[in-house]
Design an enzyme around this catalytic site. Sequence first.
Site, short mmCIF file in Angstrom:
data_model
loop_
_atom_site.label_atom_id
_atom_site.label_comp_id
_atom_site.label_asym_id
_atom_site.label_seq_id
_atom_site.Cartn_x
_atom_site.Cartn_y
_atom_site.Cartn_z
N CYS A 88 0.83 -1.21 0.00
CA CYS A 88 0.00 0.00 0.00
C CYS A 88 0.86 1.26 0.00
O CYS A 88 0.47 2.30 -0.53
CB CYS A 88 -0.96 0.01 1.19
SG CYS A 88 -0.15 -0.16 2.80
N HIS A 107 -1.68 1.18 7.75
CA HIS A 107 -2.10 1.05 6.35
C HIS A 107 -2.11 2.42 5.70
O HIS A 107 -2.52 3.41 6.32
CB HIS A 107 -3.48 0.41 6.27
CG HIS A 107 -3.99 0.27 4.87
ND1 HIS A 107 -3.45 -0.60 3.95
CD2 HIS A 107 -5.00 0.93 4.22
CE1 HIS A 107 -4.10 -0.50 2.80
NE2 HIS A 107 -5.04 0.43 2.93
#
Length: 344
Positions: free
Chosen positions: A22, A303
């Site tokens: 990510c 994240h």
Amino acid sequence: RRKIAADSYVGLRGLVNLGNTCFMNCILQAFVHTPMLRDYFLAERHECDKEQCLVCEMTRLFQKFYAGEKTAYIPFRLLHLVWTNARHLAGYEQQDAHEFLIAALDLLHQHLSARSGSISVEHFFSNHVIVDEDSNERGNPCDCIIDQIFTGGWQSDVTCQMCGGVSTTIDPFWDISLDLPASVPGMAGLGSPTVNGANDQQRPMFTRPEHLGSSAKIKCSSCHSYQESTKQLTLNKLPIVCCFHLKRFEHTNKKNSSDVAACTVLNKNFRAMSPTYKPHSKIHFRYSLFAVVNHLGSLQSGHYSVYVRQHRDQWFRCNDSTILKASVHDVLHSEAYLLFYHKQ
């Protein structure tokens, strides 16, 4: 050239997460939505006969994004090239998005400047940079698209307290790193900058003159003696794209989750430090926000996602393969880590 409709979704496409990637996906989304970078790669100006070339793969990425396809793109070739050229980012562990940004810019710069014969960014100076008064030499600017868009210049003036002689040096930068205090009311006064992540001396306001004490005497090039001096940092060259890096993970094992009130437009008058303009005249610059990288979660388990501006007032949240429409309120009140502004 066809005009893109205000409600068009051209250029919006998800990226498949290949295992804790990510951090890469959000930076690639920011690149894809950088107008001048998009124009360069879609114009296919890079000519190459290599089988494995990072610039060629980046060109392919832009073409795939603007081909009108809706399925999420799998950037496995680009990931492999990054692993090959930046060993410290290899593997499936979570990496830092800011570190990937600098590594990607550096790799693209190296590939592009090697073909054009340009000098490296460490020796980059703009055409209007003032060097030390005792030197008549000027560095040649790198003409690669990365330096044209992302490179700015810090000017450091060291003034001798005895004779008033000034020694000036210029350092290039790709981003401005800002400290985060425990609580932050807004973007103003966030802290002092670092160049490409390297620590600089801390100052409440990084353009305020700093007195270098008796323990840090510097030999003056004018009076040729060691004297106390003052140092002032100013912006000599403003980049077309200015990236602000909020240091949420510095000097601690915990993440700094302080709220930061960002703004969509930076409207500022700057004093000219260049002979291109009248001395000390004020120049008006306007920057608009077009991408915000967020970090959610803790330092150990987090994240990344990114908000990108598709049109003037159309924002979308790119979370790997998922893309959802977002409001300006969502963007400005997100847990920003990297903020990208484009000079207008």
